[in-house]
Every structure is written in C-alpha cells, then in structure tokens.
Design an enzyme around this catalytic site. Structure first.
Site, short mmCIF file in Angstrom:
data_model
loop_
_atom_site.label_atom_id
_atom_site.label_comp_id
_atom_site.label_asym_id
_atom_site.label_seq_id
_atom_site.Cartn_x
_atom_site.Cartn_y
_atom_site.Cartn_z
N ARG A 69 0.85 -1.18 0.00
CA ARG A 69 0.00 0.00 0.00
C ARG A 69 0.89 1.24 0.00
NH1 ARG A 69 -2.04 1.10 4.32
NH2 ARG A 69 -1.42 -0.60 5.69
N TYR A 197 -1.02 -3.83 -7.06
CA TYR A 197 -0.85 -4.50 -5.77
C TYR A 197 -2.17 -4.52 -4.99
CZ TYR A 197 -0.05 -5.35 -0.93
OH TYR A 197 -0.19 -5.85 0.33
N LYS A 206 -9.56 -2.14 1.76
CA LYS A 206 -9.22 -0.96 2.56
C LYS A 206 -9.99 0.27 2.08
CE LYS A 206 -6.10 -3.19 4.92
NZ LYS A 206 -6.37 -3.54 6.32
N HIS A 226 -10.91 -1.46 11.69
CA HIS A 226 -9.80 -2.33 11.31
C HIS A 226 -9.62 -3.38 12.40
CE1 HIS A 226 -5.29 -2.41 9.91
NE2 HIS A 226 -5.98 -3.38 9.37
N SER A 248 -0.67 -2.91 11.83
CA SER A 248 -0.01 -3.95 11.02
C SER A 248 1.16 -4.56 11.79
CB SER A 248 0.51 -3.35 9.71
OG SER A 248 -0.56 -2.77 9.03
N ALA A 249 1.45 -5.82 11.48
CA ALA A 249 2.59 -6.53 12.06
C ALA A 249 2.45 -6.77 13.56
CB ALA A 249 3.91 -5.81 11.76
N CYS A 250 1.22 -6.85 14.04
CA CYS A 250 1.00 -7.18 15.45
C CYS A 250 0.25 -8.50 15.61
CB CYS A 250 0.25 -6.06 16.15
SG CYS A 250 1.25 -4.58 16.37
N GLY A 251 0.07 -9.25 14.52
CA GLY A 251 -0.46 -10.60 14.63
C GLY A 251 -1.98 -10.71 14.66
N THR A 253 -4.10 -11.69 12.20
CA THR A 253 -4.57 -12.95 11.60
C THR A 253 -4.26 -14.10 12.55
OG1 THR A 253 -4.21 -12.01 9.42
CG2 THR A 253 -4.49 -14.38 9.52
N ASN A 254 -3.08 -14.07 13.18
CA ASN A 254 -2.73 -15.14 14.12
C ASN A 254 -3.69 -15.20 15.30
OD1 ASN A 254 -0.55 -15.61 12.48
ND2 ASN A 254 0.99 -14.79 13.89
N ASP A 277 -9.53 -8.97 9.63
CA ASP A 277 -9.01 -7.65 9.27
C ASP A 277 -10.03 -6.52 9.43
OD1 ASP A 277 -6.82 -6.09 8.26
OD2 ASP A 277 -7.82 -5.97 6.32
N ARG A 377 1.86 -12.22 -0.14
CA ARG A 377 0.51 -12.48 0.37
C ARG A 377 -0.09 -13.78 -0.13
NH1 ARG A 377 -1.88 -8.26 3.73
NH2 ARG A 377 -0.24 -6.69 3.80
N GLY A 502 -0.90 -18.91 21.01
CA GLY A 502 -2.06 -19.57 21.62
C GLY A 502 -2.27 -19.18 23.08
C1 OXD Z 1 -2.97 -4.01 6.13
C2 OXD Z 1 -3.56 -5.21 5.51
O1 OXD Z 1 -2.06 -3.43 5.55
O2 OXD Z 1 -4.46 -5.80 6.11
O3 OXD Z 1 -3.44 -3.61 7.21
O4 OXD Z 1 -3.14 -5.58 4.40
MN MN Z 2 -5.27 -4.71 7.77
#
Ligand code: OXD
Ligand code: MN
Length: 594
Positions: A69, A197, A206, A226, A248-251, A253-254, A277, A377, A502
């Site tokens: 993005r 992209y 988004k 979000h 972002s990058a804080c997990g 999806t996990n 998301d 991705r 977990g």
């Molecule tokens: C983000 C995504 O960038 O979900 O937040 O792709």
């Molecule tokens: Mn996102």
C-alpha cells in the site's frame, strides 16, 4: 446483466474515458473464473502451481516497484480540506478528477474492461453495501472473487438504486510517480491508477470497507473498523465474541485463528474465526453491538506463517489460493516463504522472478535477498479455514462482549488493562501506538500513534472519528467493555516476556470474565488491572506469578513521557479532538502524578 440506468450510464462514461477494446461482465460463475484463470496463465500473468499438492492454487508477481500500500499516494478528496483532516492526504475533488482523468484517458486501449458487481457483507442483509469495480486486471477480478461476494445477485439486490460505490481501477503503466489511490467519500467513488498490488487495487477492502465505509458509518450511525472478530467457545458450548484492533505486524490474523494451548484444548475450549481484518458493527435490536466481517476471504501476509504461528492459515491456503510475490520452488512447482520452515528450496525463483540463492539471504536486507517479499501475500477463501465460525454467514452478525485494542510496546503498556467506561475506552483506543523494533531499520522504540489501528484507513477527520466513537457510546444501551493488550513487553535483554500466540487465550479469558463480572480487578492510574493470580498460568513453563506481576507493572515515568507524546499527537490532529478526550488525558496525567 442490469437495467439500472445509473450503473449503465456510469459504465458508459468510464468506458468512454478509458477506451477498452472489450467489456466483460463478471457473473460470479465458476466457469467464467476458470476461463479467466486459463487466460491469465496463457499470458504469464499467473502461474498454475502443482495441482496435486496445491489444488486450484496460482502464483502471481506484481511489478517490483508495486509491492505494498502507498500511504503517501492515498488521498481523501472531500470538498473541504478540514473534513479530511491532518492525518489524511487531501486534494480538491475537481482538481483530482481532472488530474486522474488524464491518466485514465485511453489507458485500456487494447485491453478488456471487467465489470465486477460485488457486495461487502451478505447480499440482502442489513449490513451489506454494494460496489461495482471496473478494472483492466484479471488478477484483480480473481482476487475480488475470493475476497468479496461477486455476481448477478448483487445487481438484483441493488435494483434500480444509485446506492453503490463506483470503483475504477486501471493498471495504466504501473508508473509509481503517477500512482494514485483516491477516495471521494461525498460521491461514493474510488479511483485507483498505476498499481496492481492488492491493497491498492482490491477496492472492496481498505478503500471501500474501511475508508469509504467509515465515512458512511459516521453518517448512518455505525462503525467500520480495522478489527478481527473471534469467538471463544467454552467447554459448555457457549461462545462469546471479541473484536480487536491492532496495527499492522502485530499478529491480527494469528490471533483471529488462535489454537488454544493443550491445557485448554483438553478442557474443551475452542476459538472460532469470524474475520481477520475488518469489522462492521451496528447496534442490534437487543441493544448490544453486533459485528460482521464484510469480506469473504483472507489477504494474509505469507512470511512468518507456519505450523506453529498459524496452522489454520496454512491449512486455509492449501487450495483455491492466489499467492502473490512469494518464492517459487521450481523442483515441485510449489511456493515457499521465509519463516515457513527451515528448508528453503535450492532451485527457486525469488519474488522478482529471478533465480534465487537461499545462502545469500541476509536479514538486514530482506527485500534485496529474500525468496519471498516481506509483504508477500496469500488470497484465500474464508470457507477453507478450518476454524471458520458457523456464524460467519449470519446476516445479523455476532454480539460483541469486548473490544480489544493493542500495539507493540516494549515497556509502557501492561499485558492487559480495562478501561473504566466507554469514554475512557475511546481514549484508550485514541492513544494506541506501536514501537519500531530492532528488526527494522531506523531508531528503536520510536512510537507511531495509530488510533484504533485506523490511522491509514479513516475516510475523514480523525477528530470527528473520535467524536463518532463517543456519540455511538451514548447510543449503545449495552456496550461492549473496552480493553487494551500488549503481547510485546520485553525484559532488559530485549526478549519477549509473554509467550504469546495460543497462550494469549489466557488473557482473552480474563477479559471475558470481566465482561461477565466474574472476576475482580485492581484500580490503577491507567484503568483496571488484573490481579496477577487471576491470569491463569497453569501449564506454562517459563511464566511465574512474578513474571505476570512484571507484565502488569506500570512505569510512571514511561507513561508520563507517553502523555507528552499524546499531547503532541492530539495537537497534530487539530481542533476537532473532542474535549472529553482532553479530559481523559488530563485525568491520566493527574493519576500518574498523584
Ligand atoms: C494491512 C492489511 O495493511 O491488512 O493492514 O493488508
Ligand atoms: Mn489490515
């Protein structure tokens, strides 16, 4: 496909501008999707992967200059600049239409324009909003078919109404100096040009489901956030739902696909994924807040996904998936990424499509030396997810017990705390932040404030967005309780103290117990903290009661430094920050100094 005169005249106008050779309506059928996949493979736009190991999976590579993005090329075009606010880039709508029309003019000559009628949310439900995306990219069509609900039923549901989001995407020359991702919230319009992209071109995600939807939500009295949505199932079969916002990058999806630790699994606990998301939230007839995931698939980051961090995501992308910018294993025609396993392929192409030598991988230069791009991705179907909630398709959504905010804070934020009430909870969301880590270039511990994880995604003035949160709080008879978590506290050597993944279920269970009034808490300057013994650490090897005490400790000096940073951030947002949040900030400062 439709007699809707608004739709037909808009398409005619856009086709006159972009001048495609052909126009094709996307009907949502398997036969049409299959023909498009075959066409994309014949032109090299996609590669068909090993159909025995990865049935119906494909690989795509974007241009090397087009892998993420682009926040600096993203604009909110409201007629008044103040309505976009200082956090967003702004352009005058007329000027923007003029500038971009020049880029679109004739851009589809020799190409086909695809018309994608799609729904965010279950078609026909109260939550659903419709869009039509015009694009010259088969990749976009195939991704939209996974990520949204596409087909003629959307046009039927729209009928002869003009209430849909007009989305125009053209690849043009993928020229990054002429790349624009532009939103016209007052016109229900999104224009994207010169990118291929995902986040810039899958306009339902988004652009629509967050930026335009947040604007609509404020007007119509609901939230577009979000946030992931998950359900925790108790041994007695009851399920309680949480929505959570993380930068972002804080997990995210996990967490959404969390597998309970063995100790809890044996007792019968389960976690169900509703979304990873985006959440749309409305007040239900019973006065609670209900959430749906408006998407129909996952657009997940591949690197770091493995059978420990997220086995459910791995399972989800074993079929019917489009991989973008991952490493291509030529020996067995499969895919690979950093963090998948310790067996990088020896005969492979990197995300650029060049022969790749895994021995030259250097963590300090990931983009330059990795097999998969760090932002590579998978686009995968929600229905392939083994832990997909049975409520995923419930048009009424799920009732939310707790809203959780969180970020990556090495020292400041405790493992978990609860806000005192909705107003304080809104404040807690508004001060959300994450720190840069040693893993990234640049200074360590630099705080980036990211309110409700919506900094890049709010389609209007951030001060007005805070006011909308406060306003909604007054209208929800039984609001969820609001919490903040931090999985990323570190010790003096920089090691994470909390095991995460977990084990985070242990914290979610405390949160839900609070919502039930089943556990007490301790009043602290920042809100309510758990008693250390109320975070269950049974079965955890390296965590003692003292560790939990450390995780819950509050360093007043760090917090007071944060208060100063928040003052600067609020000043940057400007004079629309509600007085109530300044009251909360003053109270926090006074509590810390007391
Ligand atoms: C983000 C995504 O960038 O979900 O937040 O792709
Ligand atoms: Mn996102």
């Amino acid at each position: 496909m439709t007699k809707n005169k608004y739709v037909l005249s808009w398409i005619e106008e856009m086709a006159a501008l972009t001048q495609p050779d052909n126009i094709v309506w996307i009907d949502g059928s398997d036969a049409q999707a299959e023909a498009l996949r075959a066409e994309a493979c014949s032109t090299g736009e996609m590669t068909k992967l090993n159909q025995e190991l990865l049935p119906n999976c494909y690989l795509h590579r974007t241009a090397v200059n087009d892998v993420a993005r682009v926040e600096d090329r993203t604009f909110i075009c409201t007629s008044k600049k103040e309505d976009a606010g200082s956090v967003n880039n702004w352009m005058d709508p007329k000027e923007c239409y003029d500038t971009l029309s020049k880029l679109y003019r004739g851009s589809m000559k020799g190409r086909t324009m695809y018309i994608i009628p799609y729904s965010m949310g279950i078609v026909g439900s109260e939550f659903a909003k419709y869009g039509i995306e015009l694009t010259d990219s088969i990749y976009v069509v195939l991704n939209m078919l996974i990520m949204t609900r596409v087909g003629t039923d959307v046009l039927d549901a729209l009928g002869d109404s003009d209430n849909y989001i007009k989305c125009l995407h053209a690849k043009a020359d993928i020229d990054e100096s002429k790349r624009y991702i532009v939103h016209f919230p007052e016109d229900n319009t999104i224009w994207s040009v010169n990118s291929g992209y995902g986040g810039n071109v899958l306009l339902g995600k988004k652009c629509f489901a967050l930026r335009i939807a947040s604007y609509l939500g404020r007007k119509e009295g609901w939230f577009a956030e979000h946030m992931l949505i998950l359900g925790v199932e108790y041994p007695d079969g009851k399920v309680k739902y949480i929505s959570a916002a993380f930068p972002s990058a804080c997990g995210k999806t996990n967490l959404a696909m969390l597998i309970p630790p063995e100790f809890y699994r044996k007792k019968g606990y389960k976690v169900w994924t509703v979304g990873d998301d985006i959440a749309w939230l409305r007040i239900g007839a019973d006065g609670r807040l209900y959430a749906v995931n408006p998407e129909n698939g996952f657009f997940g980051v591949a690197p770091g996904t493995n059978d420990k961090s997220n086995p459910n995501a791995l399972e989800t992308c074993k079929s019917d998936t489009i991989f973008t910018n991952v490493c291509h294993n030529l020996d067995d025609n499969t895919v690979w990424w950093e963090g998948l396993d310790d067996n990088p392929p020896h005969n492979a192409l990197n995300w650029r499509g060049e022969p790749w030598d895994y021995k030259k991988y250097n963590k300090a230069d990931k983009v330059g030396t990795s097999g998969a791009h760090p932002n590579s991705r998978f686009t995968a179907k929600a229905t392939n997810c083994p832990c997909l909630s049975s409520e995923f398709d419930n048009p009424a959504g799920v009732p939310i017990s707790a809203i959780v905010f969180g970020g990556r804070r090495a020292k400041t934020a405790p493992l978990v705390y609860q806000s005192r009430d909705w107003q304080h909870g809104t404040f807690v969301g508004s001060i959300m932040a994450s720190e840069t880590t040693a893993a990234a270039a640049g200074a360590v511990g630099v705080v980036r404030r990211d309110p409700m994880a919506m900094r890049p995604f709010t389609g209007y003035n951030m001060g007005d967005y805070f006011a909308h949160w406060l306003e909604m709080g007054k209208r929800i008879p039984n609001p969820p309780m609001i919490f903040n978590v931090n999985w990323f506290r570190t010790d003096d050597e920089g090691n994470f103290i909390w095991p995460g993944f977990g084990e985070n279920l242990r914290v979610l269970l405390w949160i839900l117990a609070r919502c039930d009034g089943a556990v007490e808490a301790v009043k602290a300057p920042i809100g309510y903290l758990p008693k250390a013994e109320d975070i269950n650490i049974e079965g955890l090897e390296d965590v003692t009661l003292d560790t939990v005490r450390e995780l819950l400790s509050i360093d007043h000096e760090n917090w007071l430094a944060d208060v100063e940073n928040i003052k600067e951030f609020y000043a940057f947002i400007g004079d629309r920050v509600p007085a109530e949040l300044y009251e909360e900030l003053a109270l926090l400062e006074a509590n810390l100094k007391a």
